[in-house]
Write a protein that holds these residues in place. Structure first.
Motif, PDB file in Angstrom:
ATOM      1  N   VAL A  61       0.842  -1.206   0.000  1.00 48.67           N
ATOM      2  CA  VAL A  61       0.000   0.000   0.000  1.00 48.67           C
ATOM      3  C   VAL A  61       0.874   1.252   0.000  1.00 48.67           C
ATOM      4  O   VAL A  61       0.609   2.223  -0.718  1.00 48.67           O
ATOM      5  CB  VAL A  61      -0.952  -0.011   1.211  1.00 48.67           C
ATOM      6  CG1 VAL A  61      -1.680   1.318   1.337  1.00 48.67           C
ATOM      7  CG2 VAL A  61      -1.949  -1.151   1.089  1.00 48.67           C
ATOM      8  N   GLU A  62       1.940   1.241   0.796  1.00 43.18           N
ATOM      9  CA  GLU A  62       2.851   2.378   0.840  1.00 43.18           C
ATOM     10  C   GLU A  62       3.515   2.599  -0.514  1.00 43.18           C
ATOM     11  O   GLU A  62       3.682   3.746  -0.968  1.00 43.18           O
ATOM     12  CB  GLU A  62       3.918   2.142   1.907  1.00 43.18           C
ATOM     13  CG  GLU A  62       4.923   3.274   2.017  1.00 43.18           C
ATOM     14  CD  GLU A  62       6.141   2.897   2.841  1.00 43.18           C
ATOM     15  OE1 GLU A  62       6.659   3.775   3.533  1.00 43.18           O
ATOM     16  OE2 GLU A  62       6.572   1.723   2.759  1.00 43.18           O
ATOM     17  N   THR A  63       3.886   1.515  -1.172  1.00 45.02           N
ATOM     18  CA  THR A  63       4.532   1.629  -2.484  1.00 45.02           C
ATOM     19  C   THR A  63       3.607   2.294  -3.492  1.00 45.02           C
ATOM     20  O   THR A  63       4.020   3.195  -4.243  1.00 45.02           O
ATOM     21  CB  THR A  63       4.928   0.232  -2.994  1.00 45.02           C
ATOM     22  OG1 THR A  63       5.822  -0.372  -2.054  1.00 45.02           O
ATOM     23  CG2 THR A  63       5.615   0.325  -4.348  1.00 45.02           C
ATOM     24  N   VAL A  64       2.344   1.874  -3.489  1.00 38.33           N
ATOM     25  CA  VAL A  64       1.369   2.467  -4.420  1.00 38.33           C
ATOM     26  C   VAL A  64       1.152   3.942  -4.089  1.00 38.33           C
ATOM     27  O   VAL A  64       1.110   4.810  -4.974  1.00 38.33           O
ATOM     28  CB  VAL A  64       0.052   1.685  -4.365  1.00 38.33           C
ATOM     29  CG1 VAL A  64      -1.008   2.374  -5.228  1.00 38.33           C
ATOM     30  CG2 VAL A  64       0.258   0.255  -4.835  1.00 38.33           C
ATOM     31  N   GLY A  65       1.014   4.247  -2.785  1.00 38.98           N
ATOM     32  CA  GLY A  65       0.784   5.639  -2.389  1.00 38.98           C
ATOM     33  C   GLY A  65       1.945   6.544  -2.766  1.00 38.98           C
ATOM     34  O   GLY A  65       1.742   7.664  -3.280  1.00 38.98           O
TER      35      GLY A  65
END
Length: 239
Positions: A61-65
Motif C-alpha cells: 500500500v505504501e509503495t502504491v501511495g
C-alpha cells in the motif's frame, strides 16, 4: 582489527540475505531445506504468518501511495520503488525462510532453526529431557542476554516458545553476527508443540531401545555355549 571484524560481519549478513532469498525459491517450488529421508519436519512459521503478511500488505500500500505522490519526481520515485520492492521481498523472504527451514528431528538428533538466522544441531545422546513448556520471553524479568549467560538459548516465534529441551552437555549456537552461545537448555516454538515433544520423545525411545538390543549373533552364541559343554570348563573327561 575493527575493520576485519566489520568485513566478517558484512559477509555473514550477505550470507544471511542469500539464505532468505533462496528460501523464496524453495517456497515457490514447495520444497524444504535440510529434511532428509526418515526425518520429521516440525513447522513453526504459522504463528508469525499473520504479522508478516500484514506487514507485506502495508508495504505494498505504501509503495502504491508513494508512486502517486512522487509521480512528478521520477528519480526519487524510482529510488523509492526499488527500496519498497526490496522491503516487500525481504518480509516475504523472512516468512519463506521460516516455512522452508523447519525444525527437524531424525535418527541422529534434533535440528532447531530460526528461519535463515540460526541453525542449531543437538545430538540425541545429549538430550536429557524434553517437555511442553509455553513461555513468553519478552514478558519475563530477565533479559535475553542474561538468560543466555545462564546457558539458555531461546528461539521465539511471535514472542513465544513452547518446547524446552534440557541437555546433558552444552551445544554451541552461532548467532547471526557470529556470536557464540553455549546452551544447556534450548527453548523453541513449534506450531504443534505437544506433537513436537512427542516426536522427539519417540526418537529418544527408539534410540534407547536400539542401544538395549543385543549385538547380532550374541544370543545365538550364548545359547550354543549354554547347551554344549566346553572342554576345560565343566566338560566331562572320559576315563
Amino acid at each position: 582489527m575493527g575493520g576485519s571484524g566489520s568485513v566478517g560481519k558484512g559477509r555473514l549478513l550477505l550470507a544471511y540475505e542469500g539464505r532468505w532469498m533462496a528460501g523464496l525459491g524453495l517456497w515457490v517450488a514447495r520444497r524444504r531445506h535440510g529434511v532428509g529421508a526418515g526425518e520429521r519436519p516440525l513447522g513453526y512459521a504459522r504463528a508469525q504468518a499473520p504479522m508478516m503478511y500484514g506487514f507485506a500488505f502495508v508495504c505494498v500500500v505504501e509503495t502504491v501511495g508513494l508512486g502517486f505522490l512522487l509521480a512528478d519526481h521520477p528519480v526519487v520515485h524510482w529510488v523509492m520503488l526499488v527500496l519498497d520492492v526490496y522491503t516487500v521481498a525481504m518480509v516475504l523472504g523472512f516468512q519463506a525462510a521460516a516455512v522452508t527451514r523447519p525444525h527437524v528431528v531424525g535418527p541422529g538428533g534434533l535440528r532447531v532453526r530460526s528461519g535463515a538466522r540460526m541453525d542449531v544441531w543437538i545430538p540425541l545422546e545429549r538430550i536429557a529431557s524434553v517437555r511442553y513448556d509455553l513461555r513468553f520471553p519478552k514478558t519475563e524479568p530477565a533479559g535475553r542476554l542474561a538468560v543466555e549467560r545462564d546457558g539458555v538459548l531461546e528461539l521465539p516465534v511471535a514472542a513465544q516458545t513452547c518446547v524446552s529441551v534440557e541437555l546433558t552437555e552444552p551445544v554451541t549456537a552461532v548467532k547471526l553476527l557470529g556470536q557464540r552461545v553455549a546452551a544447556r537448555t534450548v527453548r523453541f516454538h513449534a506450531d504443534e508443540g505437544r506433537a513436537a515433544v512427542a516426536a522427539i520423545r519417540e526418537r529418544l525411545a527408539a534410540r534407547e531401545s536400539a542401544a538395549e538390543q543385543p549385538v547380532a549373533g550374541q544370543s545365538v552364541v550364548g545359547q550354543s555355549i549354554a547347551g554344549q559343554p566346553v572342554a576345560g570348563k565343566g566338560a566331562a573327561t572320559p576315563v
